[in-house]
Scaffold this motif. Structure first.
Motif, PDB file in Angstrom:
ATOM      1  N   ILE A  92       0.835  -1.197   0.000  1.00 14.13           N
ATOM      2  CA  ILE A  92       0.000   0.000   0.000  1.00 14.13           C
ATOM      3  C   ILE A  92       0.874   1.253   0.000  1.00 14.13           C
ATOM      4  O   ILE A  92       0.562   2.237  -0.680  1.00 14.13           O
ATOM      5  CB  ILE A  92      -0.933  -0.001   1.234  1.00 14.13           C
ATOM      6  CG1 ILE A  92      -1.774  -1.279   1.256  1.00 14.13           C
ATOM      7  CG2 ILE A  92      -1.834   1.228   1.222  1.00 14.13           C
ATOM      8  CD1 ILE A  92      -2.652  -1.469   0.047  1.00 14.13           C
ATOM      9  N   GLU A  94      -2.426   5.118   0.965  1.00 15.11           N
ATOM     10  CA  GLU A  94      -2.796   4.477   2.221  1.00 15.11           C
ATOM     11  C   GLU A  94      -4.063   5.082   2.811  1.00 15.11           C
ATOM     12  O   GLU A  94      -4.864   4.379   3.424  1.00 15.11           O
ATOM     13  CB  GLU A  94      -1.644   4.597   3.221  1.00 15.11           C
ATOM     14  CG  GLU A  94      -1.862   3.795   4.487  1.00 15.11           C
ATOM     15  CD  GLU A  94      -0.609   3.671   5.322  1.00 15.11           C
ATOM     16  OE1 GLU A  94      -0.695   3.102   6.427  1.00 15.11           O
ATOM     17  OE2 GLU A  94       0.451   4.146   4.870  1.00 15.11           O
ATOM     18  N   PHE A 107      -6.986   3.494   1.160  1.00 17.09           N
ATOM     19  CA  PHE A 107      -7.106   2.104   1.610  1.00 17.09           C
ATOM     20  C   PHE A 107      -7.753   2.032   2.985  1.00 17.09           C
ATOM     21  O   PHE A 107      -8.643   1.204   3.224  1.00 17.09           O
ATOM     22  CB  PHE A 107      -5.718   1.460   1.628  1.00 17.09           C
ATOM     23  CG  PHE A 107      -5.695   0.068   2.201  1.00 17.09           C
ATOM     24  CD1 PHE A 107      -6.065  -1.022   1.428  1.00 17.09           C
ATOM     25  CD2 PHE A 107      -5.311  -0.148   3.524  1.00 17.09           C
ATOM     26  CE1 PHE A 107      -6.050  -2.310   1.960  1.00 17.09           C
ATOM     27  CE2 PHE A 107      -5.291  -1.427   4.055  1.00 17.09           C
ATOM     28  CZ  PHE A 107      -5.659  -2.510   3.275  1.00 17.09           C
ATOM     29  N   ALA A 161      -4.146  -4.372   6.750  1.00 23.47           N
ATOM     30  CA  ALA A 161      -3.577  -4.866   5.496  1.00 23.47           C
ATOM     31  C   ALA A 161      -3.217  -6.329   5.658  1.00 23.47           C
ATOM     32  O   ALA A 161      -2.300  -6.675   6.418  1.00 23.47           O
ATOM     33  CB  ALA A 161      -2.338  -4.051   5.124  1.00 23.47           C
ATOM     34  N   VAL A 206      -5.513  -6.433   0.911  1.00 21.54           N
ATOM     35  CA  VAL A 206      -4.565  -5.813  -0.034  1.00 21.54           C
ATOM     36  C   VAL A 206      -4.788  -6.294  -1.467  1.00 21.54           C
ATOM     37  O   VAL A 206      -4.867  -5.470  -2.388  1.00 21.54           O
ATOM     38  CB  VAL A 206      -3.112  -6.060   0.425  1.00 21.54           C
ATOM     39  CG1 VAL A 206      -2.132  -5.554  -0.636  1.00 21.54           C
ATOM     40  CG2 VAL A 206      -2.856  -5.348   1.752  1.00 21.54           C
ATOM     41  N   TRP A 254      -7.893  -4.550  -2.755  1.00 22.03           N
ATOM     42  CA  TRP A 254      -7.692  -3.129  -3.041  1.00 22.03           C
ATOM     43  C   TRP A 254      -6.858  -2.913  -4.301  1.00 22.03           C
ATOM     44  O   TRP A 254      -7.185  -2.068  -5.135  1.00 22.03           O
ATOM     45  CB  TRP A 254      -7.019  -2.467  -1.843  1.00 22.03           C
ATOM     46  CG  TRP A 254      -6.730  -1.009  -2.000  1.00 22.03           C
ATOM     47  CD1 TRP A 254      -5.503  -0.416  -2.149  1.00 22.03           C
ATOM     48  CD2 TRP A 254      -7.678   0.057  -2.016  1.00 22.03           C
ATOM     49  NE1 TRP A 254      -5.629   0.932  -2.254  1.00 22.03           N
ATOM     50  CE2 TRP A 254      -6.953   1.260  -2.167  1.00 22.03           C
ATOM     51  CE3 TRP A 254      -9.065   0.114  -1.916  1.00 22.03           C
ATOM     52  CZ2 TRP A 254      -7.577   2.508  -2.228  1.00 22.03           C
ATOM     53  CZ3 TRP A 254      -9.686   1.362  -1.974  1.00 22.03           C
ATOM     54  CH2 TRP A 254      -8.950   2.539  -2.125  1.00 22.03           C
ATOM     55  N   ASN A 307     -10.242   2.434  -5.918  1.00 21.09           N
ATOM     56  CA  ASN A 307      -8.799   2.609  -6.035  1.00 21.09           C
ATOM     57  C   ASN A 307      -8.444   2.938  -7.479  1.00 21.09           C
ATOM     58  O   ASN A 307      -8.494   2.066  -8.352  1.00 21.09           O
ATOM     59  CB  ASN A 307      -8.068   1.331  -5.599  1.00 21.09           C
ATOM     60  CG  ASN A 307      -6.558   1.467  -5.727  1.00 21.09           C
ATOM     61  OD1 ASN A 307      -6.033   2.551  -5.950  1.00 21.09           O
ATOM     62  ND2 ASN A 307      -5.858   0.360  -5.586  1.00 21.09           N
TER      63      ASN A 307
END
Length: 331
Positions: A54, A60, A63, A70, A75, A78, A85
């Protein structure tokens, strides 16, 4: 060339390259965790390796708005296909395809077909979760999409302004990705405890593979995988096409060709890229960057951002509506 066309080509190069880079990071990180050496304390060290991805991508805050921690579920979600994203593989392929759609008369039919097929596979109808094997296949597909797309472009596009904008976007994105990866990964080695040094070689292999540099490094160096030597290779190796030095040199060359074809356009993008390329070319070794931080990796990333902004100011700002759509994606 109209600013809208130039910008779409530039960003199409960036988006396709970004999808490949993200896919490589994801796939290599997953296999690095699975293949981690069994040493005391290694489990805890390895589990932490999802969070740095990230930091490398650089979003971040976004996220954390969707996930609390994470891990191996959040992850990949994302980075692979999350709609919020803008740097996910799905978003990158979707944006590249949208730019290609508006350039049907400027790119070859084969280029359009390759990115459109990739969009149908990687962005449409993708489930919201992956099994480990499915994630690997998805990442491989994204990497091969990039290779196919740029290979077709190399074989079918005339070497005019459009070609140079496409390649400028690709090399700028590549240099930025390598430096961000180094900035996060190399600094993990500093101040390591003995247990952490036990997985140093494993991490060095993962770092090289995440930039598709492992085989090239081994052919150049037959010694141990020292973190400094790995970082120096990724920064300054003149013949490796994914090193920062090589990518910046190519970016400078692309902008010089654009300047030759548009002498009436006054800008400092070519000057900035030429200066950064010369700085990398005449750097004796990587110590100044990775040890003394003069310049630091952050400074070099800022230099790349300055080049991107200069390109925007010189060639794209005449189309404010189009610019607004593209600038939303971080440099």
């Amino acid at each position: 060339m109209l600013s809208r066309i130039a910008e779409n080509l530039f960003w199409m190069g960036r988006y396709v390259e970004r999808a490949e880079n993200t896919a490589r990071l994801l796939d290599v990180n997953y296999h690095a965790i699975v293949e981690a050496p069994l040493v005391p304390g290694a489990r805890e060290l390895v589990v932490e390796q999802w969070a740095p991805l990230i930091s490398i991508i650089g979003d971040e805050v976004g996220f954390r708005q969707h996930f609390e921690r994470a891990d191996r579920t959040s992850v990949p979600s994302w980075l692979a296909f999350h709609a919020n994203n803008p740097s996910s593989i799905r978003s990158s392929v979707t944006r590249a395809r949208e730019n290609a759609r508006t350039l049907r008369d400027r790119i070859s039919l084969e280029m359009w077909e390759s990115i459109n097929r990739a969009y149908l596979r990687l962005a449409q109808g993708v489930s919201n979760s992956f099994e480990d094997e499915t994630l690997h296949d998805y990442c491989v597909d994204a990497r091969e999409t990039s290779h196919l797309f740029f290979g077709i472009a190399d074989a079918t596009l005339p070497r005019n302004e459009g070609w140079y904008f496409l390649k400028a976007g690709q090399y700028l994105e590549r240099a930025d990705n390598v430096m961000r990866t180094l900035m996060v990964r190399y600094r993990q080695y500093r101040g390591q405890e003995p247990v952490q040094r036990g997985v140093e070689s494993h991490r060095s292999i993962a770092l090289l593979k995440s930039i598709s540099a492992y085989e090239a490094f081994r052919k150049r160096h037959h010694t141990s995988l020292e973190p400094y030597r790995v970082a120096a290779f990724l920064l300054l190796e003149p013949e490796f096409p994914r090193s920062v030095r090589f990518s910046v040199r190519q970016l400078s060359a692309m902008l010089e060709q654009i300047q030759l074809r548009s002498p009436e356009t006054r800008n400092d993008a070519t000057h900035r890229a030429g200066w950064l390329s010369a700085r990398m070319e005449y750097m004796r070794d990587a110590t100044a960057v990775i040890e003394h931080e003069d310049p630091s990796l952050e400074m070099l990333i800022d230099d790349l951002a300055g080049i991107s902004n200069a390109i925007y100011a010189a060639y794209f700002r005449n189309d404010p509506d189009q610019n607004q759509r593209q600038v939303q994606v971080l440099t």
